[in-house]
Enzyme design. Sequence first.
Site, PDB file in Angstrom:
ATOM      1  N   GLU A  72      13.602 -59.368  32.309  1.00  0.00           N
ATOM      2  CA  GLU A  72      13.094 -58.400  31.303  1.00  0.00           C
ATOM      3  C   GLU A  72      14.212 -57.484  30.801  1.00  0.00           C
ATOM      4  O   GLU A  72      14.106 -56.941  29.704  1.00  0.00           O
ATOM      5  CB  GLU A  72      11.917 -57.590  31.877  1.00  0.00           C
TER       6      GLU A  72
ATOM      7  N   HIS B 294      16.086 -59.980  37.101  1.00  0.00           N
ATOM      8  CA  HIS B 294      15.271 -59.201  36.159  1.00  0.00           C
ATOM      9  C   HIS B 294      15.471 -59.692  34.725  1.00  0.00           C
ATOM     10  O   HIS B 294      16.193 -59.058  33.942  1.00  0.00           O
ATOM     11  CB  HIS B 294      15.634 -57.708  36.251  1.00  0.00           C
TER      12      HIS B 294
ATOM     13  N   CYS C 183      11.411 -60.300  40.639  1.00  0.00           N
ATOM     14  CA  CYS C 183      12.005 -59.485  41.702  1.00  0.00           C
ATOM     15  C   CYS C 183      11.020 -59.269  42.848  1.00  0.00           C
ATOM     16  O   CYS C 183      10.746 -60.185  43.593  1.00  0.00           O
ATOM     17  CB  CYS C 183      12.562 -58.172  41.145  1.00  0.00           C
TER      18      CYS C 183
END
Length: 237
Positions: A214, A212, A109
């Site tokens: 994660e 993202h 990001c």
Amino acid sequence: MKLIGLSGGISTINEELQGTTVSLDYTNGVLRAGGLPVIIPAGFTSEQVCALCDQLQGLILTGGDDVDPGLFGEDPQPGLGQVNPQRDQLELALVRGMMERTKPVLGICRGIQVLNVALGGSLYQDIPRQVRGAILHRQKGPRGYQSHRISILAGSKLASIAGDQECKVNSFHHQGIKDLAPGLEVTAVAPDGIIEAVELANYPFLVGVQWHPENLWQNDSAAFQLFQQFVDSIVVP
Ligand code: MN
């Protein structure tokens, strides 16, 4: 031992209480992939950044606030969000330090944006104001919801990691790459043309993604593979 540095966000509870924040989603992803995450606070001198880069085997630039447009030669425009010069300086120094040592870097990001600026590119300060016809890149929905499509360039490192040439990602950004830095290749785009992933040619592993992973890896194998391939790209001396 694969020590992975994660640049931290600067959190301010009040004037007397400031700290460094990295979501557990990042550190747990690194741990699951076999790396040892180390959170990096602001405040390093350039000599200390060099000493740190000697010890780290990999670097993840995490998500966060906006990049100071002064770093790519622009004055701030309406629509720019919060900037933090200390974090900008730390991350630019970390990117240079790791690249001088040819060590793997993964930008997520804000991280893809920092990579582009570090290598000489520029950013949209605010996509909704600057890109006519842009889709919604600040999605309405939970972190793990994959709201918009991307097309992945066949033959890229990202394609070898993520597989599908069409997939959906989550999206929590209002800045994005405007002028691509020399040496970077675009490896994924959104339907409106916004750059969603880049990688550096002729470098072992330098990948940036605008989404993202994660927040996705627990349920999405392509997102997990991004962490796994990053950690696996580390050559332990
Ligand atoms: Mn997006």
